[in-house]
Motif scaffolding. Sequence first.
Motif, short mmCIF file in Angstrom:
data_model
loop_
_atom_site.label_atom_id
_atom_site.label_comp_id
_atom_site.label_asym_id
_atom_site.label_seq_id
_atom_site.Cartn_x
_atom_site.Cartn_y
_atom_site.Cartn_z
N LYS A 243 -10.36 -1.44 -29.35
CA LYS A 243 -9.95 -0.27 -28.49
C LYS A 243 -8.63 -0.22 -28.13
O LYS A 243 -7.87 -1.18 -27.81
N LEU A 244 -8.03 1.11 -28.40
CA LEU A 244 -6.48 0.84 -28.50
C LEU A 244 -6.27 2.23 -27.62
O LEU A 244 -6.56 3.17 -27.86
N THR A 245 -5.32 2.21 -26.36
CA THR A 245 -4.88 3.11 -25.85
C THR A 245 -3.41 3.47 -25.63
O THR A 245 -2.88 2.22 -25.49
N THR A 246 -3.11 4.64 -26.01
CA THR A 246 -1.58 4.92 -26.04
C THR A 246 -1.16 6.16 -25.15
O THR A 246 -2.02 6.98 -25.02
N LEU A 247 -0.07 5.81 -24.71
CA LEU A 247 0.38 6.97 -23.52
C LEU A 247 1.89 7.17 -23.97
O LEU A 247 2.66 6.18 -23.89
N ALA A 248 2.26 8.55 -24.40
CA ALA A 248 3.57 8.68 -24.70
C ALA A 248 4.06 9.81 -23.74
O ALA A 248 3.57 10.88 -23.50
N LEU A 249 4.67 9.35 -22.56
CA LEU A 249 5.31 10.30 -21.53
C LEU A 249 6.84 10.52 -21.41
O LEU A 249 7.59 9.43 -21.24
N TRP A 250 7.27 11.44 -21.90
CA TRP A 250 8.74 11.73 -22.05
C TRP A 250 9.16 10.64 -23.16
O TRP A 250 10.34 9.95 -22.77
N GLY A 251 8.49 10.10 -24.08
CA GLY A 251 8.73 9.00 -25.26
C GLY A 251 8.04 9.37 -26.34
O GLY A 251 7.47 10.45 -26.54
#
Length: 206
Positions: free
Chosen positions: A107-115
């Motif tokens: 399981k891999l979780t990714t978050l791009a917030l203003w990035g």
Amino acid sequence: MSKEAQREKQDSGDRGSRAADTDRIQVAQLLTDAAAQGRLQLSEYEDRLTKAYAATTYEELDRLQADLPGVTVSPRRGGVCKPAPSTLLLAIMGAFERRGRWNVPHKLTTLALWGGGVIDLRYADFTSTEVEIHAYSIMGGQTILLPPEINVEIHGHGVMGGFDHRVPGKGTPGAPTVKIRGFSLWGDVGIKRKKRKARRSASDPR
């Protein structure tokens, strides 16, 4: 029957018995080692990798690694997959990147917030037959790169943004499946198949 004959009979029976997922993953990692060390050309590596994931018996797997120098066929068969630990990658006004040789978790979780970020699975070691990627882009973007043989299922959506659903090409039967979920809000999650490139050196996997 002599002990030697008994051992040969047992070995023959083992080679013809059904291979487990863990055995296919192990052989795939050995082939990746060989390619990284220059003992397999790219075309030969990809051909053997496809055959390893599609193999159903130990005999098929043994043939794929038998001629590799320094590789000993493991006498231990089967077992339970031990995936790498779940991972969280954040790009908050910044960036994340996974390229080259790395262990892909279940399981891999990714978050791009203003990035932004890049997940490159082309040279990675899979540690389970199924991988869940939860990808979220909010006013940011990220790209997931898949090698040709990997299967993919996509269930994400975009809100005033993009979330790729159509990935050309089909994976290999028996190869790991990557299940991608999530959403993008004023952002983008790009999912693409991309061919591997021949490695110039062990320190330059791209």
